[in-house]
Design a protein around this motif. Structure first.
Motif, PDB file in Angstrom:
ATOM      1  N   VAL A  29      -2.872   1.760  -4.562  1.00  0.00           N
ATOM      2  CA  VAL A  29      -3.741   2.662  -3.830  1.00  0.00           C
ATOM      3  C   VAL A  29      -5.134   2.590  -4.440  1.00  0.00           C
ATOM      4  N   ASP A  30      -6.138   2.862  -3.625  1.00  0.00           N
ATOM      5  CA  ASP A  30      -7.509   2.950  -4.113  1.00  0.00           C
ATOM      6  C   ASP A  30      -7.739   4.376  -4.611  1.00  0.00           C
ATOM      7  N   ALA A  31      -7.778   4.532  -5.934  1.00  0.00           N
ATOM      8  CA  ALA A  31      -7.952   5.842  -6.553  1.00  0.00           C
ATOM      9  C   ALA A  31      -9.350   5.981  -7.128  1.00  0.00           C
ATOM     10  N   GLY A  32     -10.337   5.398  -6.477  1.00  0.00           N
ATOM     11  CA  GLY A  32     -11.711   5.472  -6.955  1.00  0.00           C
ATOM     12  C   GLY A  32     -12.363   6.800  -6.629  1.00  0.00           C
ATOM     13  N   THR A  33     -13.457   7.108  -7.323  1.00  0.00           N
ATOM     14  CA  THR A  33     -14.158   8.378  -7.126  1.00  0.00           C
ATOM     15  C   THR A  33     -14.775   8.489  -5.733  1.00  0.00           C
ATOM     16  N   ALA A  34     -14.995   7.365  -5.069  1.00  0.00           N
ATOM     17  CA  ALA A  34     -15.574   7.404  -3.730  1.00  0.00           C
ATOM     18  C   ALA A  34     -14.647   8.073  -2.733  1.00  0.00           C
ATOM     19  N   ARG A  35     -13.360   8.155  -3.034  1.00  0.00           N
ATOM     20  CA  ARG A  35     -12.390   8.731  -2.093  1.00  0.00           C
ATOM     21  C   ARG A  35     -11.862  10.080  -2.571  1.00  0.00           C
ATOM     22  N   MET A  36     -12.278  10.522  -3.753  1.00  0.00           N
ATOM     23  CA  MET A  36     -11.766  11.768  -4.319  1.00  0.00           C
ATOM     24  C   MET A  36     -12.667  12.941  -3.967  1.00  0.00           C
ATOM     25  N   ALA A  37     -12.058  14.116  -3.872  1.00  0.00           N
ATOM     26  CA  ALA A  37     -12.817  15.347  -3.647  1.00  0.00           C
ATOM     27  C   ALA A  37     -12.150  16.491  -4.395  1.00  0.00           C
TER      28      ALA A  37
ATOM     29  N   GLU B 173       0.848  -1.191   0.000  1.00  0.00           N
ATOM     30  CA  GLU B 173       0.000   0.000   0.000  1.00  0.00           C
ATOM     31  C   GLU B 173       0.887   1.245   0.000  1.00  0.00           C
ATOM     32  N   CYS B 174       0.483   2.233  -0.805  1.00  0.00           N
ATOM     33  CA  CYS B 174       1.263   3.468  -0.875  1.00  0.00           C
ATOM     34  C   CYS B 174       1.207   4.196   0.478  1.00  0.00           C
ATOM     35  N   GLY B 175       2.348   4.679   0.892  1.00  0.00           N
ATOM     36  CA  GLY B 175       2.430   5.403   2.161  1.00  0.00           C
ATOM     37  C   GLY B 175       2.781   6.854   1.928  1.00  0.00           C
ATOM     38  N   ALA B 176       3.806   7.301   2.665  1.00  0.00           N
ATOM     39  CA  ALA B 176       4.212   8.706   2.580  1.00  0.00           C
ATOM     40  C   ALA B 176       4.780   9.052   1.219  1.00  0.00           C
ATOM     41  N   GLU B 177       5.164   8.033   0.433  1.00  0.00           N
ATOM     42  CA  GLU B 177       5.735   8.299  -0.900  1.00  0.00           C
ATOM     43  C   GLU B 177       4.683   8.691  -1.927  1.00  0.00           C
ATOM     44  N   LEU B 178       3.396   8.627  -1.585  1.00  0.00           N
ATOM     45  CA  LEU B 178       2.331   9.006  -2.507  1.00  0.00           C
ATOM     46  C   LEU B 178       2.068  10.505  -2.392  1.00  0.00           C
ATOM     47  N   ALA B 179       2.306  11.212  -3.488  1.00  0.00           N
ATOM     48  CA  ALA B 179       2.083  12.660  -3.504  1.00  0.00           C
ATOM     49  C   ALA B 179       0.757  12.965  -4.188  1.00  0.00           C
TER      50      ALA B 179
END
Length: 239
Positions: A151-159, A113-119
């Motif tokens: 990472v879960d990049a689905g629309t349910a988690r985006m804003a 799972e992506c951690g702090a390295e995910l920008a």
């Protein structure tokens, strides 16, 4: 008188020739004999022909064994000294069951799972928009680490949120119905971009009706993915 009658009977029914020899053969009998003789000759010719064909077939033999002899001979023939690599045994191919000590090559480890390295970054396709142009809002994910991560990049988690000062002008969550999950794997240095076109109309909590067009001025875009947020991106709506 008695003698004349006697001579008449002997001359009319004897059937002998004028010289007193063998009796004469009528034309009908002669014709029948010729037909019988001709038929016998034809039958003899047929029998002779059949005998000749049978004899030839017996000497030559059936045709199928002659055609199949070549493949059988090749299959049973051993290597000859004139054939190169005739006694060569090919090396067996590698397989996991080739030998007791063989082992399969280790497979790549699953990405973590992506951690702090995910920008997470916010951006727009332009810095300024005339009245007839709708802004395109962008959310970018980047793996800044050295290993792949998912990472879960689905629309349910985006804003996507547009603000002017402390005023929330637009929020994609106000009118979002449902949402979906989307698991993505990011290689090191790779990006994933999500885009949303804003129609320049204000939104209200619960997607209530009556939103007014946004006024000209300075705005900023804020984006987030779950708990991760990025630096806002500034843009202008022209008069």
């Amino acid at each position: 008188m008695a003698q004349k009658g006697s001579g008449s009977r002997s001359g009319g029914g004897s059937g002998r020739g004028p010289d007193g020899g063998a009796p004469r053969v009528s034309a009908e009998v002669y014709r029948r004999r010729r037909i019988v003789a001709a038929a016998a000759a034809v039958l003899l010719v047929v029998l002779v022909a059949v005998g000749v064909v049978s004899a030839v077939a017996a000497l030559v033999g059936p045709e199928e064994p002659a055609e199949q002899a070549a493949p059988e001979a090749v299959a049973s023939a051993g290597p000859t000294s004139t054939e190169p690599f005739a006694d060569f045994t090919p090396r067996p191919e590698k397989s996991s069951s080739a030998s007791p000590g063989a082992s399969a090559s280790p497979s790549a480890a699953p990405a973590e799972e992506c951690g702090a390295e995910l920008a997470v970054r916010a951006s727009t396709d332009r810095e300024s928009y005339p009245q007839d142009l709708e802004p395109q809002l962008e959310l970018t994910l980047e793996n800044t680490g050295e290993d792949p991560c998912h990472v879960d990049a689905g629309t349910a988690r985006m804003a996507f949120v547009v603000r002017s000062g402390e005023d929330t002008v637009f929020d994609s969550r106000h009118c979002q119905i449902g949402g979906e999950e989307q698991r993505v794997t990011l290689e090191p240095g790779r990006e994933q971009v999500a885009r949303l076109t804003w129609d320049r109309v204000r939104t209200l909590e619960g997607c209530a009706a009556g939103g007014e067009p946004a006024l000209p001025g300075h705005y900023r875009l804020e984006v987030s993915l779950g708990e991760r947020t990025g630096e806002p991106a500034a843009f202008v709506l022209e008069e």
